[in-house]
Write a protein that holds these residues in place. Structure first.
Motif, PDB file in Angstrom:
ATOM      1  N   MET A 123       5.891   3.807  -6.287  1.00 13.47           N
ATOM      2  CA  MET A 123       7.039   3.223  -4.918  1.00 13.47           C
ATOM      3  C   MET A 123       6.013   4.470  -3.686  1.00 13.47           C
ATOM      4  SD  MET A 123      10.399   3.536  -5.868  1.00 13.47           S
ATOM      5  CE  MET A 123      11.557   4.073  -7.037  1.00 13.47           C
ATOM      6  N   GLY A 124       5.014   4.736  -3.922  1.00 14.25           N
ATOM      7  CA  GLY A 124       4.127   5.320  -2.443  1.00 14.25           C
ATOM      8  C   GLY A 124       3.140   3.809  -2.452  1.00 14.25           C
ATOM      9  N   ALA A 125       2.229   3.087  -3.491  1.00 15.03           N
ATOM     10  CA  ALA A 125       2.004   2.405  -3.263  1.00 15.03           C
ATOM     11  C   ALA A 125       2.105   0.963  -3.020  1.00 15.03           C
ATOM     12  CB  ALA A 125       0.658   2.642  -5.360  1.00 15.03           C
ATOM     13  N   PHE A 126       3.674   0.268  -3.637  1.00  9.63           N
ATOM     14  CA  PHE A 126       4.108  -0.396  -2.997  1.00  9.63           C
ATOM     15  C   PHE A 126       5.353  -0.389  -2.134  1.00  9.63           C
ATOM     16  CE2 PHE A 126       2.869  -1.330  -7.718  1.00  9.63           C
ATOM     17  CZ  PHE A 126       1.831  -2.235  -7.656  1.00  9.63           C
ATOM     18  N   ALA A 127       6.076   0.439  -2.025  1.00  5.64           N
ATOM     19  CA  ALA A 127       6.972   0.535  -1.198  1.00  5.64           C
ATOM     20  C   ALA A 127       6.780   1.117   0.718  1.00  5.64           C
ATOM     21  CB  ALA A 127       8.592   1.752  -1.784  1.00  5.64           C
ATOM     22  N   ILE A 128       5.716   1.909   0.113  1.00  6.80           N
ATOM     23  CA  ILE A 128       5.892   2.451   1.549  1.00  6.80           C
ATOM     24  C   ILE A 128       5.316   1.885   2.633  1.00  6.80           C
ATOM     25  CG2 ILE A 128       4.172   4.292   2.972  1.00  6.80           C
ATOM     26  CD1 ILE A 128       6.814   5.122   1.812  1.00  6.80           C
ATOM     27  N   PRO A 129       3.775   0.907   2.122  1.00  6.77           N
ATOM     28  CA  PRO A 129       2.605   0.108   3.542  1.00  6.77           C
ATOM     29  C   PRO A 129       3.735  -0.787   3.665  1.00  6.77           C
ATOM     30  CG  PRO A 129       1.282   0.972   0.725  1.00  6.77           C
ATOM     31  CD  PRO A 129       3.406   1.304   0.729  1.00  6.77           C
ATOM     32  N   GLN A 130       4.449  -1.659   2.201  1.00  6.66           N
ATOM     33  CA  GLN A 130       5.332  -3.140   3.108  1.00  6.66           C
ATOM     34  C   GLN A 130       6.632  -2.423   3.829  1.00  6.66           C
ATOM     35  OE1 GLN A 130       7.313  -5.226  -0.386  1.00  6.66           O
ATOM     36  NE2 GLN A 130       5.462  -5.052  -1.486  1.00  6.66           N
TER      37      GLN A 130
END
Length: 503
Positions: free
Chosen positions: A218-225
């Motif tokens: 979640m942190g790697a893929f969702a937050i930056p997007q």
């Protein structure tokens, strides 16, 4: 021939078991719809769709239904990216970037309905091509991989991390390797898998079991997007869809060789660990342009160019599942998220995987492709309306969903802290052009590398020659060394000079 019939028989049994369960259709329809929606909304991705559903369904429901939800979303999202590519000239996902090259010019010419109908058909056929390859080749590779022991598994895991870092780096390959090694280091945190001694926990009981996969995903893929999407908001002014969406069968037959070629290319590219659907789309588009008699029309509204990219990126799904199921190495970022779902369900992809799971995956892929095809043809205008939703509405919703998904896995506030920490690190890595997928693959494969590498040394009493004395291990060692050396500037320059000399 007997082997092929045996596989088809096993697939038939798994397929009948699925279609006879009413819940199958409910999960399929909802997950494919969500997948297409995520693909159609610029700024969201297939990886994000699979990641969020992993948080919600990963270990909350039986594995069969979990796989239906995740694979349905995967298939739907890769296809859904074609909507904004054609009507907005904004790729809904990275996989559909090449689709915009010819899709948008076709829409401007009043052929948007035709383009969308053909991409739906091409996506359907491409998914089936990749799935058929998965059904056949995964078993051949599994038979070969039965002789793989700890040294080979360690070298395979390392190769997957290095290869994903090599192929996913935007500029310097070393950045991809650094990202992969950061993930590998994160995988070392927690109890030692062989001695059960705590490592790098600093007395914090939360990380005794290591970093949880879902919050990391979640942190790697969702937050930056979410952050990047809020900073850069493309205008959502879709062109009107003109013409009928139902494809012309004569046109499909005319371009069947292109579709078949692109399906094979997409499957092959997908089978390379850590590459992904966007690379498959561009490779197929480039090959199509070079071999086509009308290559000059590519980028100006060519149906052949449109079909080349859209077939390949969906065929890549089946290809990406081959290394995942056989070797335990994800073939794409969405497959990495899918591997996270396997991991939290205590299913270990690789040579020891239950063959029934593979057959169920193939059966689900076939059903998901049919569901996507029907939805795409008959509900296209509904999904087009989704393009008008402003990002200020759906991105906060995505953030809420990722928070709920991370919290629901462990039920602790520490999971949210981990998600936010990884998300902040991933965002700054994106700004510095460090690829994120190798980091996630490193986290997922790091445990396998750690355990098998150290077990190999224990068995050999610390003798490193164990990684070169076995034939398969020696071959994999050569592959790893060659991959590293091939990126050295001196080696690159030498290769270029040799290439020019033979030209």
């Amino acid at each position: 021939m007997e082997f092929v019939f045996g596989q088809l028989s096993g697939f038939g049994a798994a397929f009948i078991a699925l279609v006879s369960d009413p819940l199958t259709y409910a999960y399929l329809v909802v997950s494919v719809f969500l997948g297409i929606t995520f693909g159609a909304l610029p700024g969201l991705t297939a990886t994000l769709a699979v990641t969020i559903l992993t948080g919600f369904f990963g270990n909350k429901i039986p594995l069969d239904y979990s796989l239906i939800a995740l694979l349905g979303a995967y298939v739907g999202a890769i296809y859904g990216g074609s909507y904004p590519s054609i009507l907005l000239n904004i790729p809904g996902t990275a996989a559909s970037a090449a689709t915009a090259m010819d899709g948008y010019p076709l829409a401007k010419a009043g052929r948007g309905g035709e383009a969308l109908g053909l991409t739906t058909t091409a996506s359907f056929i491409g998914t089936l091509i990749g799935t058929f390859a998965l059904l056949i080749f995964v078993w051949v590779l599994l038979l070969i991989s039965k002789n793989i022991a700890s040294p080979e598994k360690a070298l395979l895991a390392l190769f997957g991390i290095l290869l994903s870092g090599t192929l996913m780096s935007e500029d310097l390959v070393i950045k991809g390797w650094i990202a992969g090694l950061i993930g590998l280091a994160m995988a070392m945190v927690g109890l030692d898998p062989l001695l059960s001694e705590p490592r790098y926990t600093f007395g914090w009981s939360y990380i005794l079991s290591g970093f949880q996969v879902v919050p990391v995903l979640m942190g790697a893929f969702a937050i930056p997007q979410v952050i990047d999407g809020m900073r850069h908001m493309p205008p959502a002014q879709a062109m009107a869809l003109k013409g009928r969406v139902l494809p012309n069968l004569k046109t499909v037959r005319k371009y069947l060789p292109t579709i078949s070629r692109s399906g094979v290319i997409g499957t092959g590219v997908g089978a390379l660990p850590g590459v992904g659907e966007d690379v498959a789309g561009w490779v197929s588009y480039g090959v199509g342009k070079s071999v086509s008699k009308d290559g000059a029309k590519f980028g100006k509204g060519s149906l052949e160019g449109l079909l080349s990219s859209e077939t390949a990126n969906n065929a890549c799904i089946g290809g990406a599942l081959i290394p995942l199921l056989v070797l335990g190495i994800p073939g794409s970022p969405p497959a990495a998220a899918l591997m996270g779902a396997f991991k939290i369900n205590n299913v270990i992809p690789g040579p020891t995987i239950d063959p029934d799971i593979i057959l169920r995956v193939v059966a689900i892929m076939v059903l998901a492709s049919f569901t996507m095809f029907i939805m795409g043809l008959f509900t296209a205008r509904i999904f087009i309306k989704i393009l008008h939703i402003p990002q200020t509405v759906f991105l906060p919703v995505v953030l809420v969903l990722t928070t709920i998904g991370s919290f629901s896995v462990g039920g602790g506030i520490n999971d949210l802290y981990l998600m936010l920490a990884v998300g902040c690190v991933a965002y700054f890595m994106n700004m510095l052009k460090y690829p994120i997928a190798p980091l996630v693959i490193g986290v997922i494969l790091g445990g396998l590398f750690d355990e098998t590498f150290r077990r190999s040394l224990l068995i050999s009493n610390g003798d490193l020659s164990v990684f070169a004395s076995r034939p398969v291990a020696a071959m994999l060692l050569v592959l790893n060394v060659t991959l590293i050396l091939s990126q050295f500037p001196v080696i690159k320059r030498t290769f270029v000079r040799l290439k020019k000399g033979t030209a």
